[in-house]
Design an enzyme around this catalytic site. Structure first.
Site, PDB file in Angstrom:
ATOM      1  N   ASN A 105       0.915  -1.217   0.013  1.00  0.00           N
ATOM      2  CA  ASN A 105      -0.073  -0.020   0.033  1.00  0.00           C
ATOM      3  C   ASN A 105       0.900   1.172   0.046  1.00  0.00           C
ATOM      4  O   ASN A 105       1.997   1.283   0.421  1.00  0.00           O
ATOM      5  CB  ASN A 105      -0.908   0.013   1.233  1.00  0.00           C
ATOM      6  CG  ASN A 105      -1.783   1.289   1.255  1.00  0.00           C
ATOM      7  OD1 ASN A 105      -2.509   1.586   0.323  1.00  0.00           O
ATOM      8  ND2 ASN A 105      -1.878   1.863   2.471  1.00  0.00           N
ATOM      9  N   HIS A 107       0.567   5.211   1.284  1.00  0.00           N
ATOM     10  CA  HIS A 107      -0.056   6.050   2.406  1.00  0.00           C
ATOM     11  C   HIS A 107       0.650   7.592   2.318  1.00  0.00           C
ATOM     12  O   HIS A 107       1.931   7.466   2.762  1.00  0.00           O
ATOM     13  CB  HIS A 107      -0.031   5.356   3.825  1.00  0.00           C
ATOM     14  CG  HIS A 107      -0.739   6.095   4.761  1.00  0.00           C
ATOM     15  ND1 HIS A 107      -2.199   6.203   4.991  1.00  0.00           N
ATOM     16  CD2 HIS A 107      -0.421   7.218   5.619  1.00  0.00           C
ATOM     17  CE1 HIS A 107      -2.427   6.783   5.902  1.00  0.00           C
ATOM     18  NE2 HIS A 107      -1.654   7.447   6.271  1.00  0.00           N
TER      19      HIS A 107
HETATM   20  C1  GAR Z   1      -2.338   8.997  -2.701  1.00  0.00           C
HETATM   21  O1  GAR Z   1      -1.909  10.106  -2.382  1.00  0.00           O
HETATM   22  C2  GAR Z   1      -2.352   8.049  -1.911  1.00  0.00           C
HETATM   23  O2  GAR Z   1      -1.116   7.804  -0.940  1.00  0.00           O
HETATM   24  C3  GAR Z   1      -3.673   8.209  -1.104  1.00  0.00           C
HETATM   25  O3  GAR Z   1      -4.481   8.464  -2.020  1.00  0.00           O
HETATM   26  C4  GAR Z   1      -4.039   8.837  -2.846  1.00  0.00           C
HETATM   27  C5  GAR Z   1      -4.583   8.343  -4.337  1.00  0.00           C
HETATM   28  O4  GAR Z   1      -3.938   9.216  -5.435  1.00  0.00           O
HETATM   29  N1  GAR Z   1      -3.990   6.748  -0.341  1.00  0.00           N
HETATM   30  C6  GAR Z   1      -4.571   6.769   0.884  1.00  0.00           C
HETATM   31  O5  GAR Z   1      -5.108   7.707   1.215  1.00  0.00           O
HETATM   32  C7  GAR Z   1      -4.924   5.427   1.534  1.00  0.00           C
HETATM   33  N2  GAR Z   1      -5.670   5.442   2.673  1.00  0.00           N
HETATM   34  P1  GAR Z   1      -4.223   8.331  -6.953  1.00  0.00           P
HETATM   35  O6  GAR Z   1      -5.508   7.749  -7.021  1.00  0.00           O
HETATM   36  O7  GAR Z   1      -4.144   9.582  -7.890  1.00  0.00           O
HETATM   37  O8  GAR Z   1      -3.223   7.720  -6.989  1.00  0.00           O
END
Ligand code: GAR
Length: 208
Positions: A105, A107
């Site tokens: 994952n 985060h």
């Molecule tokens: C990313 O910044 C990731 O780190 C975060 O969501 C975003 C998705 O962006 N993830 C979380 O918050 C997980 N709990 P993306 O859809 O453009 O890759």
């Protein structure tokens, strides 16, 4: 090469980075699965001729039923790695255990700081001068699995949750494909709840 399945819920900019850097590495994205029918990342996958599947969590009565359907769909593709890329559902212990050591994952915080949601605003509210992002193996402890790699950014007075998200994501698009590449080259593994890279224990804070 190693087959991977990517799970998304939204924009899919990390998926895009994995797609763009795929030719340089030994992983192959064999499917993209979204729990949201309207996730923009599904279009990114289709553009790259990657099979997509929607498993809409709203169509299931409980988490176990959703996770079971998700697991069946993932396992259909027989991937060696499951990559959560902005996948915004909490996963059941049974599901997580099924993929022990083969699910990672990303985060948007410097774990162990700021598990959970709204990390960028929480960084600003706390007055932190540093922020960042973490790639980690998924374990039953939410956002608590062994850290593979982190990237640090500095926080200025002018930053908002939006500018921090942009800075963080820019780094994510570098470190996530790198971590996936390590795993696909079989350099990276999880053992006894720790990360090994080329057989060396990664420091708890990960590496840059
Ligand atoms: C990313 O910044 C990731 O780190 C975060 O969501 C975003 C998705 O962006 N993830 C979380 O918050 C997980 N709990 P993306 O859809 O453009 O890759």
């Amino acid at each position: 090469s190693m087959d991977i399945v990517v799970l998304i819920s939204g924009n899919g900019s990390n998926l895009q980075a994995l797609i763009d850097q795929q030719p340089d590495h030994h992983y192959r994205i064999v499917a993209v699965i979204s729990n949201k029918p309207d996730a923009y990342g599904l279009q990114r996958a289709q553009q790259a001729n990657i099979p997509t599947k929607v498993i809409d969590h709203q169509q299931f009565t409980d988490r176990n039923a959703f996770d079971q359907a998700l697991q069946n769909n993932i396992d259909n593709f027989q991937p060696e790695l499951v990559v959560l890329a902005g996948f915004m559902r909490i996963l059941t212990d049974n599901f997580v255990r099924h993929y022990t050591g083969r699910m990672i994952n990303i985060h948007p915080s410097l774990l162990p700081k700021y598990r959970g949601l709204h990390t960028h605003q929480r960084v600003i509210d706390a007055g932190d001068t540093e922020h960042g992002t973490t790639v980690h193996f998924v374990t039953e402890e939410l956002d608590g699995g062994p850290i593979i790699i982190q990237a640090v950014i500095s926080v200025t007075k002018e930053d908002t949750a939006t500018t921090l998200a942009q800075k963080v994501q820019q780094q994510e698009h570098i470190i996530y494909p790198k971590a996936v590449a390590w795993f696909s080259e079989r350099k990276l593994k999880m053992e006894h709840n720790k990360c090994l890279l080329d057989g060396e224990l990664l420091p708890p804070q990960g590496v840059q």
